[in-house]
Design a protein around this motif. Structure first.
Motif, PDB file in Angstrom:
ATOM      1  N   ARG A  96      18.300  25.068  64.398  1.00  0.00           N
ATOM      2  CA  ARG A  96      16.921  23.749  65.015  1.00  0.00           C
ATOM      3  C   ARG A  96      15.324  24.969  64.747  1.00  0.00           C
ATOM      4  NH1 ARG A  96      19.919  20.716  63.884  1.00  0.00           N
ATOM      5  NH2 ARG A  96      20.751  18.546  65.443  1.00  0.00           N
ATOM      6  N   THR A  97      15.719  26.114  64.766  1.00  0.00           N
ATOM      7  CA  THR A  97      15.097  27.082  64.788  1.00  0.00           C
ATOM      8  C   THR A  97      14.702  27.360  62.747  1.00  0.00           C
ATOM      9  OG1 THR A  97      15.564  28.065  66.903  1.00  0.00           O
ATOM     10  CG2 THR A  97      13.841  29.553  65.167  1.00  0.00           C
ATOM     11  N   ALA A  98      15.958  27.459  62.841  1.00  0.00           N
ATOM     12  CA  ALA A  98      16.057  27.743  61.158  1.00  0.00           C
ATOM     13  C   ALA A  98      15.313  26.425  60.283  1.00  0.00           C
ATOM     14  CB  ALA A  98      17.241  28.222  60.406  1.00  0.00           C
ATOM     15  N   GLU A  99      15.881  25.546  60.701  1.00  0.00           N
ATOM     16  CA  GLU A  99      15.086  24.354  59.920  1.00  0.00           C
ATOM     17  C   GLU A  99      13.416  24.079  60.409  1.00  0.00           C
ATOM     18  OE1 GLU A  99      16.938  21.202  62.153  1.00  0.00           O
ATOM     19  OE2 GLU A  99      19.081  21.384  60.567  1.00  0.00           O
ATOM     20  N   LEU A 100      13.346  24.217  61.015  1.00  0.00           N
ATOM     21  CA  LEU A 100      12.070  24.631  61.724  1.00  0.00           C
ATOM     22  C   LEU A 100      10.772  24.972  61.187  1.00  0.00           C
ATOM     23  CD1 LEU A 100      11.711  23.398  65.848  1.00  0.00           C
ATOM     24  CD2 LEU A 100      10.556  21.872  64.377  1.00  0.00           C
ATOM     25  N   ARG A 101      12.000  26.597  60.768  1.00  0.00           N
ATOM     26  CA  ARG A 101      11.269  27.727  59.864  1.00  0.00           C
ATOM     27  C   ARG A 101      10.528  26.875  58.236  1.00  0.00           C
ATOM     28  NH1 ARG A 101      13.663  32.977  62.641  1.00  0.00           N
ATOM     29  NH2 ARG A 101      12.674  32.650  64.228  1.00  0.00           N
ATOM     30  N   GLU A 102      12.015  26.181  58.244  1.00  0.00           N
ATOM     31  CA  GLU A 102      11.433  25.901  56.974  1.00  0.00           C
ATOM     32  C   GLU A 102      11.001  24.490  56.341  1.00  0.00           C
ATOM     33  OE1 GLU A 102      15.367  23.553  53.619  1.00  0.00           O
ATOM     34  OE2 GLU A 102      15.621  24.497  55.456  1.00  0.00           O
ATOM     35  N   SER A 103      11.371  23.701  57.672  1.00  0.00           N
ATOM     36  CA  SER A 103       9.750  23.106  57.328  1.00  0.00           C
ATOM     37  C   SER A 103       8.595  23.069  57.085  1.00  0.00           C
ATOM     38  CB  SER A 103      10.115  22.352  58.407  1.00  0.00           C
ATOM     39  OG  SER A 103       9.116  21.140  58.494  1.00  0.00           O
TER      40      SER A 103
END
Length: 273
Positions: free
Chosen positions: A149-156
């Motif tokens: 989820r952290t990686a997804e938020l950073r990508e977002s």
């Protein structure tokens, strides 16, 4: 929760130098419905068997020739994949019970066997062991989920910033003291903002020529921690032309709801003489 099927499918290792005791325990467990049983009369094989089968329970006799149960437990601790030692000791010596628990065993069965007591202790220990493994697995899954989820938020966030940079002339962030901490775009050329110098210091703040009424209104919104959308403000350039800008911004707060700054985007409109 742990189901009865999970408990009956658990991997159990029986260790006793007396073959008769091994057979008695195997018969008792098979009649109770346990399916995955391994046994040995050689204490030197225990660590190898445990590494191979990752046993959920080890029924370990303490008094064995050559290598006693205490030495076996020391070997298991050195080779353990986790800090849980799934050992239930078997002993005829009352003074060995406390010593075994201090050595890392989780419970004990006294010789001669009381079959009802032995089955109860085995069932209870397996339930605790399997719950421990489920909790450990859940912790790992939770940690992996948080990382994903952290990686997804950073990508977002990266996509958001990329889109805002494409859709506007500049992107900006300010800290709680309203110093610019991040700027993309030709801000120096358009606004005269010095990003690496705090407002109020030499080189900081904004250049002259701004419409003071508009600036005060914008500063009031910022002071009130209010978001603003397409706020128009203008300045007169040195050549006499009037430059108009539209800026949108929102306050940022941390998880404790403490104000940590502003971020937003801006667009330069056409200059007029």
């Amino acid at each position: 929760m742990v189901s009865s099927t999970d408990i009956l499918n658990a991997n159990i290792l029986i260790v006793d130098d007396q073959e008769a005791n091994v057979q008695l325990l195997e018969q008792m467990l098979r009649e109770a419905g346990y399916r995955n049983l391994t046994s040995t009369t050689d204490p030197y094989e225990v660590c190898t068997l445990h590494r191979k089968n990752r046993n959920d329970l080890i029924l370990l006799d303490l008094q064995m020739p050559g290598m006693d149960g205490f030495q076996v437990m020391e070997g298991l601790k050195e080779n353990a994949a986790d800090d849980y030692l799934p050992v239930l000791v078997i002993t005829a010596q009352p003074d060995h019970k406390l010593r075994a628990l201090q050595a890392g065993a989780k419970d004990f069965i006294s010789k001669p066997f009381d079959l009802v007591e032995a089955k109860t202790r085995i069932h209870n220990m397996l339930e605790v062991r399997l719950l421990y493994k489920k909790l450990e697995h859940y912790s790992k899954v939770l940690e992996q989920t948080v990382q994903e989820r952290t990686a997804e938020l950073r990508e977002s966030e990266a996509r958001y910033r990329s889109l805002t940079e494409l859709a506007s002339d500049w992107y900006w962030e300010q800290d709680e003291n309203m110093n610019f901490t991040r700027v993309s775009g030709p801000v120096l050329e358009m606004l005269g903002i010095q990003v690496d110098a705090p407002a109020g210091e030499p080189g900081g703040g904004q250049a002259a020529g701004w419409n003071e009424a508009e600036r005060k209104l914008l500063q009031a919104k910022i002071a009130a921690r209010q978001p603003f959308l397409d706020f128009a403000f203008s300045r007169v350039n040195a050549d006499g032309s009037q430059q108009t800008f539209r800026v949108s911004g929102e306050p940022m707060f941390n998880q404790s709801s403490r104000f940590i700054g502003y971020r937003g985007v801006g667009v330069k409109l056409t200059a007029k003489k």
